[in-house]
Design a protein around this motif. Structure first.
Motif, mmCIF file in Angstrom:
data_model
loop_
_atom_site.group_PDB
_atom_site.id
_atom_site.type_symbol
_atom_site.label_atom_id
_atom_site.label_comp_id
_atom_site.label_asym_id
_atom_site.label_seq_id
_atom_site.Cartn_x
_atom_site.Cartn_y
_atom_site.Cartn_z
ATOM 1 N N HIS A 70 0.974 -1.079 -0.242
ATOM 2 C CA HIS A 70 -0.131 -0.097 0.093
ATOM 3 C C HIS A 70 0.899 1.141 -0.103
ATOM 4 C CE1 HIS A 70 -3.905 -1.982 0.997
ATOM 5 N NE2 HIS A 70 -2.997 -2.834 1.681
ATOM 6 N N ARG A 124 0.712 5.239 1.534
ATOM 7 C CA ARG A 124 0.137 6.243 2.554
ATOM 8 C C ARG A 124 0.287 7.658 1.762
ATOM 9 N NH1 ARG A 124 -1.925 5.742 7.485
ATOM 10 N NH2 ARG A 124 -0.911 4.204 7.864
ATOM 11 N N ASP A 125 -0.866 8.485 1.280
ATOM 12 C CA ASP A 125 -0.625 9.887 0.853
ATOM 13 C C ASP A 125 -1.766 10.749 1.819
ATOM 14 O OD1 ASP A 125 -3.265 9.571 -0.241
ATOM 15 O OD2 ASP A 125 -2.339 9.483 -2.294
ATOM 16 N N GLU A 126 -1.545 11.802 1.811
ATOM 17 C CA GLU A 126 -2.327 12.803 2.574
ATOM 18 C C GLU A 126 -3.774 12.832 2.230
ATOM 19 O OE1 GLU A 126 -0.374 16.817 2.610
ATOM 20 O OE2 GLU A 126 1.088 16.008 3.149
ATOM 21 N N GLU A 127 -4.116 12.635 0.825
ATOM 22 C CA GLU A 127 -5.481 12.409 0.375
ATOM 23 C C GLU A 127 -6.450 11.209 0.866
ATOM 24 O OE1 GLU A 127 -8.129 13.364 -3.450
ATOM 25 O OE2 GLU A 127 -5.980 13.466 -3.765
ATOM 26 N N PHE A 128 -5.489 10.186 0.724
ATOM 27 C CA PHE A 128 -6.276 9.146 0.912
ATOM 28 C C PHE A 128 -6.010 8.285 2.230
ATOM 29 C CE2 PHE A 128 -6.660 9.642 -3.565
ATOM 30 C CZ PHE A 128 -8.073 9.818 -3.958
ATOM 31 N N ALA A 163 -4.610 3.478 1.260
ATOM 32 C CA ALA A 163 -5.984 3.267 0.593
ATOM 33 C C ALA A 163 -5.643 1.907 -0.140
ATOM 34 C CB ALA A 163 -6.194 4.119 -0.549
ATOM 35 N N ASP A 164 -6.423 1.403 -1.215
ATOM 36 C CA ASP A 164 -6.392 0.184 -1.801
ATOM 37 C C ASP A 164 -4.784 -0.205 -2.144
ATOM 38 O OD1 ASP A 164 -6.352 2.122 -3.681
ATOM 39 O OD2 ASP A 164 -6.951 0.677 -5.158
ATOM 40 N N ASP A 189 2.398 10.955 -5.135
ATOM 41 C CA ASP A 189 1.084 10.508 -4.505
ATOM 42 C C ASP A 189 0.813 8.918 -4.830
ATOM 43 O OD1 ASP A 189 0.096 10.430 -7.002
ATOM 44 O OD2 ASP A 189 -1.260 12.210 -6.852
ATOM 45 N N ARG A 190 -0.274 8.477 -4.473
ATOM 46 C CA ARG A 190 -0.704 7.154 -4.613
ATOM 47 C C ARG A 190 -0.628 6.725 -6.151
ATOM 48 N NH1 ARG A 190 -6.002 4.547 -4.759
ATOM 49 N NH2 ARG A 190 -6.749 6.526 -4.659
ATOM 50 N N GLU A 191 -1.262 7.464 -7.080
ATOM 51 C CA GLU A 191 -1.348 7.164 -8.422
ATOM 52 C C GLU A 191 0.069 7.185 -9.127
ATOM 53 O OE1 GLU A 191 -3.945 5.840 -9.865
ATOM 54 O OE2 GLU A 191 -4.764 5.932 -8.204
#
Length: 125
Positions: free
Chosen positions: A38, A40-44, A47-48, A86-88
């Protein structure tokens, strides 16, 4: 009275930076089961999973996270660490799947050498 909380059986462990592994807690000093990578970012938050495969082994350097997925078809992956991602962006920087020979070649390209080793082992192999 007893209660059951959804998700309380899961444990998370930071691998490096914003990369975490989350899975079923194996108990006292037992390896984590059904572990996934996984970010970890500030927005989510956490997440998945970045990779939809359970992990058998994980290692890391300052430049990448290396992963070996669990059976039945063991495959190698490399997640390039991108500062400020970020996650993406993290998801887009996962390379693989590779067989062992191609993994070693790509690891040298990404990391500058092949000295990264697996440091976390999970109960999936």
């Amino acid at each position: 009275m007893t209660a059951c909380f959804w998700g309380d059986e899961y444990d998370e462990q930071q691998i490096v930076g914003s990369y975490y592994v989350s899975g079923l807690d194996g108990g006292w000093e037992e390896p984590m089961k059904d572990a996934y990578l996984h970010f970890r970012d500030e927005e989510f938050g956490l997440a998945d999973a970045l990779l939809p495969r359970t992990l058998g082994n994980v290692g890391f350097s300052k430049k990448c996270v290396i992963m070996l997925t669990s059976a039945p078809s063991k495959q190698y992956y490399i997640a390039r660490i991108v500062p400020g991602a970020d996650r993406e962006v993290a998801r887009k920087n996962i390379l693989g799947p590779f067989n062992r020979q191609d993994f070693t070649r790509r690891l040298e390209e990404v990391n500058g050498d092949t000295l990264v080793s697996f440091t976390y082992y999970f109960d999936n192999l």
